[in-house]
Write a protein that holds these residues in place. Structure first.
Motif, PDB file in Angstrom:
ATOM      1  N   ALA A  71       0.834  -1.207   0.000  1.00 54.81           N
ATOM      2  CA  ALA A  71       0.000   0.000   0.000  1.00 54.81           C
ATOM      3  C   ALA A  71       0.867   1.255   0.000  1.00 54.81           C
ATOM      4  N   ARG A  72       1.915   1.258   0.811  1.00 57.76           N
ATOM      5  CA  ARG A  72       2.800   2.430   0.857  1.00 57.76           C
ATOM      6  C   ARG A  72       3.556   2.595  -0.458  1.00 57.76           C
ATOM      7  N   ALA A  73       3.950   1.486  -1.079  1.00 59.48           N
ATOM      8  CA  ALA A  73       4.634   1.574  -2.367  1.00 59.48           C
ATOM      9  C   ALA A  73       3.733   2.208  -3.423  1.00 59.48           C
ATOM     10  N   HIS A  74       2.426   2.045  -3.259  1.00 56.18           N
ATOM     11  CA  HIS A  74       1.462   2.648  -4.184  1.00 56.18           C
ATOM     12  C   HIS A  74       1.084   4.080  -3.781  1.00 56.18           C
ATOM     13  N   GLY A  75       1.737   4.601  -2.753  1.00 55.86           N
ATOM     14  CA  GLY A  75       1.528   6.002  -2.388  1.00 55.86           C
ATOM     15  C   GLY A  75       0.548   6.254  -1.266  1.00 55.86           C
ATOM     16  N   LEU A 269      -6.731  -1.478  -3.570  1.00 54.31           N
ATOM     17  CA  LEU A 269      -6.249  -0.476  -4.510  1.00 54.31           C
ATOM     18  C   LEU A 269      -7.060  -0.399  -5.795  1.00 54.31           C
ATOM     19  N   GLY A 270      -7.780  -1.468  -6.130  1.00 54.48           N
ATOM     20  CA  GLY A 270      -8.601  -1.444  -7.329  1.00 54.48           C
ATOM     21  C   GLY A 270      -7.772  -1.174  -8.575  1.00 54.48           C
ATOM     22  N   GLU A 276       3.376  -5.461 -10.929  1.00 57.11           N
ATOM     23  CA  GLU A 276       4.831  -5.396 -10.922  1.00 57.11           C
ATOM     24  C   GLU A 276       5.341  -4.703  -9.658  1.00 57.11           C
ATOM     25  N   LEU A 277       4.704  -3.614  -9.287  1.00 56.85           N
ATOM     26  CA  LEU A 277       5.127  -2.892  -8.086  1.00 56.85           C
ATOM     27  C   LEU A 277       4.872  -3.727  -6.838  1.00 56.85           C
TER      28      LEU A 277
END
Length: 425
Positions: A71-75, A269-270, A276-277
């Motif tokens: 989740a943090r990697a996605h901002g 995150l939908g 990949e991330l």
């Protein structure tokens, strides 16, 4: 009231840490929960994306850490409980540490590991937006009496979730929870998503979920699948593709945690979810402390393996990567009913150089029954640690410590390993 409660909580936390470095994950939260019992729910109610609860008998800490990292990697800005203090007072303690004096942060969502016994009580007070129901094992029978009671508590969490629930497709208990929800009109529209083993791995793997003694339900088709596992090399299948990564820990149970975390991240995150991330984040993630953690202590590498119930003990024994040359086993006072030790098969354990902890006699007797050669047996944990560290450096590999949660906390504190985030691969 928030200002006063948090101020007092920080004072208590500072005093606890003067006496016990690295402590303060429970008592300050207990104090604040008594002074301002509504603080937690007011704090969580202000988070725009709500709460994601991760619960079940096993895998909560690792799955939560993985999901938080993705989740943090996605901002996303995430509030979580990094010390794995997974009962209500632990969350109050985290607020004391992470928020300002008025109990506010700029976080968007809380992703919380929750003890299966406390999660239902929490959900009655505050409905999570998302939840993950990982599994049900025969765990802590002195506390829960029957796995069916755990199943009922987890059903309560799932029923009170408002957006979506992640389930384990391989556990008959979670399938029963899903069935109960399908029969309830108010939860029929709740989004449900599944993780699990590929069909051929499912047929080969004896995982040990708690028996339901009911007619077997058909497996759900998992949306995130553990396709292959070789040591730490994992292949996950989802979104019509295969993704290879290296786990921070060995064993099928950690592979299932990774699948659960990916499944949770897809739900949360939908359209923002990047496969990949997510997989690259997992590939770089260190283990949760004491879950296969390898740390340098006094110039030597030591692997720390936490065991909390029969199935985790068995899975960790079965997944020892090599035959460790030097082994310490420490079972603390958290094992209230040592009879469960007799359900574990110790034949994969070649020996134990040191046996210690509050229940040293009980685990030594169990090991002797399986004819495991033993060295020093003592309930003096600090003496045992020193004796173990005095052993010559292994000719291959590293020293290995297998311990229960109480022995783990005492050992880490004695060795000065007080930061739960200070863990590397």
């Amino acid at each position: 009231m928030s200002f006063l409660a948090i101020s007092l909580g920080r004072i208590v936390r500072a005093l606890v840490r003067l006496v016990r470095p690295g402590g303060g994950s429970a008592l300050p939260g207990l104090v604040v929960s008594k002074i301002a019992p509504g603080l937690l729910y007011r704090f969580l109610g202000k988070l725009p994306m709500g709460v994601f609860v991760v619960t079940g008998s096993a895998g909560k800490s690792t799955t939560t850490k993985m999901l938080v990292a993705i989740a943090r990697a996605h901002g996303l800005r995430v509030f979580t409980n990094p010390s794995t203090a997974n009962i209500l007072q632990g969350y109050y303690s985290t607020i004391i540490e992470k928020s300002n004096f008025w109990g506010r942060t700029n976080d968007q969502i809380a992703i919380l590991e929750m003890d299966e016994g406390h999660a239902a009580d929490f959900a009655r007070r505050f409905s999570p937006r998302y939840s993950a129901i990982l599994n049900v094992f025969e765990d802590q029978l002195d506390r829960f009496v029957d796995p069916a009671l755990v199943r009922q508590k987890l059903l309560e969490v799932a029923k009170r979730t408002t957006v979506g629930v992640v389930f384990n497709s391989d556990d008959q208990n979670t399938l029963l929870i899903d069935q109960s929800m399908s029969e309830n009109r108010s939860t029929q529209t709740l989004k449900r998503t599944w993780f699990g083993l590929s069909e051929h791995l499912f047929q080969q793997t004896e995982y040990g979920y708690a028996a339901t003694y009911l007619d077997e339900l058909p497996r759900k088709s998992p949306e995130v699948t553990v396709s292959e596992l070789d040591g730490r090399a994992l292949e996950l299948g989802f979104d019509g593709r295969s993704f290879a990564l290296e786990l921070p820990n060995r064993g099928m149970h950690f592979a299932m945690d990774a699948a659960a975390a990916i499944c949770c991240a897809r739900l949360l995150l939908g359209e923002r979810f990047s496969p990949e991330l997510a997989t690259s984040t997992l590939a770089e993630l260190p283990p949760v402390f004491a879950r296969g953690e390898i740390a340098t202590v006094r110039g030597e590498e030591i692997e720390f393996i936490l065991v909390q119930n029969p199935i985790s003990f068995q899975l960790n024994l079965d997944n020892l990567s090599t035959n460790p040359e030097q082994i310490m086993v420490a079972i603390g006072r958290d094992v209230h009913d040592p009879s469960w030790l007799w359900t574990v098969d110790f034949q994969n354990l070649s020996h134990a150089d040191v046996v210690s902890g509050y229940n040293a006699a009980e685990i030594a007797l169990r090991l002797m029954y399986d004819e495991v050669p033993l060295g020093l047996i003592t309930d003096d944990l600090e003496h045992a640690i020193e004796r173990f560290l005095e052993l010559p450096k292994p000719t291959h590999g590293h020293k290995t410590v297998i311990f229960s949660a109480d022995a783990m906390r005492r050992m880490r504190r004695y060795l000065g390993m007080t930061d739960p985030e200070d863990v590397s691969r």
